[in-house]
Scaffold this motif. Structure first.
Motif, mmCIF file in Angstrom:
data_model
loop_
_atom_site.group_PDB
_atom_site.id
_atom_site.type_symbol
_atom_site.label_atom_id
_atom_site.label_comp_id
_atom_site.label_asym_id
_atom_site.label_seq_id
_atom_site.Cartn_x
_atom_site.Cartn_y
_atom_site.Cartn_z
ATOM 1 N N ILE A 221 1.417 -0.993 -0.150
ATOM 2 C CA ILE A 221 0.275 -0.360 0.003
ATOM 3 C C ILE A 221 0.931 1.159 -0.334
ATOM 4 N N ILE A 222 0.630 2.153 -1.167
ATOM 5 C CA ILE A 222 1.520 3.340 -1.010
ATOM 6 C C ILE A 222 0.648 4.526 -1.049
ATOM 7 N N CYS A 223 1.269 5.234 0.025
ATOM 8 C CA CYS A 223 0.939 6.550 0.166
ATOM 9 C C CYS A 223 1.689 8.235 -0.078
ATOM 10 N N ARG A 224 1.138 8.728 -1.294
ATOM 11 C CA ARG A 224 2.280 9.739 -1.467
ATOM 12 C C ARG A 224 1.792 11.257 -0.806
ATOM 13 N N ARG A 225 2.581 11.608 -0.805
ATOM 14 C CA ARG A 225 2.372 13.270 -0.063
ATOM 15 C C ARG A 225 1.103 14.291 -1.397
ATOM 16 N N VAL A 226 1.655 14.012 -2.638
ATOM 17 C CA VAL A 226 0.746 14.757 -3.599
ATOM 18 C C VAL A 226 -1.293 14.757 -3.244
ATOM 19 N N ASP A 227 -1.080 13.392 -2.324
ATOM 20 C CA ASP A 227 -2.489 12.791 -2.493
ATOM 21 C C ASP A 227 -3.168 12.530 -1.061
ATOM 22 N N PRO A 228 -2.239 12.568 -0.027
ATOM 23 C CA PRO A 228 -2.149 12.090 0.922
ATOM 24 C C PRO A 228 -3.631 11.283 1.652
ATOM 25 N N ASP A 229 -4.558 11.957 1.329
ATOM 26 C CA ASP A 229 -5.878 10.914 2.021
ATOM 27 C C ASP A 229 -6.421 9.775 0.574
ATOM 28 N N ASP A 230 -4.993 9.375 0.022
ATOM 29 C CA ASP A 230 -5.560 8.402 -1.048
ATOM 30 C C ASP A 230 -4.102 7.560 -0.752
ATOM 31 N N HIS A 231 -4.620 6.475 -1.300
ATOM 32 C CA HIS A 231 -3.559 5.399 -1.275
ATOM 33 C C HIS A 231 -3.315 4.496 -2.619
ATOM 34 N N ILE A 232 -2.073 3.757 -3.014
ATOM 35 C CA ILE A 232 -2.708 2.988 -3.919
ATOM 36 C C ILE A 232 -1.707 1.273 -3.446
ATOM 37 N N GLU A 233 -3.052 0.825 -4.010
ATOM 38 C CA GLU A 233 -2.475 -0.765 -3.785
ATOM 39 C C GLU A 233 -2.002 -1.320 -4.998
ATOM 40 N N ALA A 234 -0.434 -1.682 -4.812
ATOM 41 C CA ALA A 234 -0.267 -2.950 -6.331
ATOM 42 C C ALA A 234 1.112 -3.623 -5.882
ATOM 43 N N VAL A 235 1.846 -4.063 -6.788
ATOM 44 C CA VAL A 235 2.981 -4.568 -6.278
ATOM 45 C C VAL A 235 3.435 -3.775 -7.139
ATOM 46 N N VAL A 236 5.118 -3.683 -7.214
ATOM 47 C CA VAL A 236 5.882 -2.714 -7.975
ATOM 48 C C VAL A 236 6.912 -3.980 -8.756
ATOM 49 N N LEU A 237 6.709 -3.508 -10.182
ATOM 50 C CA LEU A 237 6.961 -3.562 -10.991
ATOM 51 C C LEU A 237 8.328 -3.407 -12.062
ATOM 52 N N GLU A 238 8.484 -2.116 -11.510
ATOM 53 C CA GLU A 238 10.285 -1.465 -12.287
ATOM 54 C C GLU A 238 10.389 -0.271 -11.352
ATOM 55 N N ILE A 239 11.751 0.116 -10.909
ATOM 56 C CA ILE A 239 11.569 1.184 -9.672
ATOM 57 C C ILE A 239 12.581 2.175 -11.306
ATOM 58 N N SER A 240 12.788 3.794 -11.423
ATOM 59 C CA SER A 240 14.144 4.064 -11.485
ATOM 60 C C SER A 240 13.919 5.510 -10.576
ATOM 61 N N ASP A 241 15.318 6.085 -11.115
ATOM 62 C CA ASP A 241 15.636 7.198 -9.550
ATOM 63 C C ASP A 241 14.137 8.089 -9.627
ATOM 64 N N ASP A 242 13.708 8.430 -10.806
ATOM 65 C CA ASP A 242 11.988 9.045 -10.836
ATOM 66 C C ASP A 242 11.030 9.112 -11.031
ATOM 67 N N TRP A 243 10.992 7.833 -11.502
ATOM 68 C CA TRP A 243 9.838 6.857 -11.151
ATOM 69 C C TRP A 243 9.017 5.811 -10.503
ATOM 70 N N VAL A 244 8.596 5.065 -10.380
ATOM 71 C CA VAL A 244 7.970 3.991 -10.136
ATOM 72 C C VAL A 244 7.024 3.072 -11.183
ATOM 73 N N LEU A 245 6.800 1.906 -11.753
ATOM 74 C CA LEU A 245 6.145 1.583 -12.321
ATOM 75 C C LEU A 245 4.377 0.480 -10.881
#
Length: 192
Positions: free
Chosen positions: A25-49
């Motif tokens: 479960i991923i929480c983000r600063r840009v939308d603190p009231d929302d969360h994303i349930e997911a599995v990480v597929l790829e990671i770069s320095d700037d973006w996460v898929l």
């Protein structure tokens, strides 16, 4: 309000999800009231898929989020046995091998595999979601053809600057349904 984790803990949990296909479960600063349930597929320095999950047990498209916006990652193994038993685990990436360094690099690749994309500019337009197709490329932006809230292709294009994008979704159920209701795209004029 969600507690913010140390960047090293966020990175370690993202890597664990990537390596072992553990849902998070991923929480983000840009939308603190929302969360994303997911599995990480790829990671770069700037973006996460991510392979997104609906109801914690069903795959629902892919999402790209800015790495710097992630404030907290929680491992969520509850439905992992269910997903493994259904034979759809681990999920595969629709965007495997994409250059995740910037939207300018990966958006043309995404547009080739999915004509319908969902964009979020959560810092500039909180709660606003753009569903539609990329109509034209510029050096630092794009013209986007949206499907309006009534399920119709808009008569105008909107300009979206790459630096304002915080999240991009592809192949998710809701956008697919909206696109089917809207029907084939009709090319409009630019909105200045």
């Amino acid at each position: 309000m969600t507690m913010i984790q140390k960047p090293s803990k966020v990175a370690a949990r993202l890597k664990l999800s990537l390596d072992q296909a553990i849902p998070v479960i991923i929480c983000r600063r840009v939308d603190p009231d929302d969360h994303i349930e997911a599995v990480v597929l790829e990671i770069s320095d700037d973006w996460v898929l991510l392979a997104c999950l609906r109801d914690r047990g069903y795959l629902n498209g892919n999402t790209l989020v800015r790495a710097r916006d992630i404030s907290r990652v929680k491992l969520q193994k509850t439905f992992l046995p269910f997903m493994r038993a259904r034979g759809v685990w681990p999920p595969e990436s629709a965007a495997k091998g994409f250059d995740l360094s910037s939207p300018k690099a990966f958006l043309p690749q995404l547009a080739r595999i999915s004509p319908i994309l969902t964009f979020h500019e959560e810092l500039r337009k909180p709660g606003k979601t753009w569903i539609g197709s990329i109509a034209e490329w510029k050096k630092k932006s794009m013209w986007f053809h949206c499907i309006d809230p009534d399920g119709l292709w808009s008569q105008l294009l909107i300009k979206v600057k790459f630096r304002h994008l915080t999240r991009i979704d592809i192949f998710e159920d809701y956008a697919s349904a909206v696109a089917e209701v809207a029907g084939p795209r009709i090319v409009p004029d630019h909105d200045e």
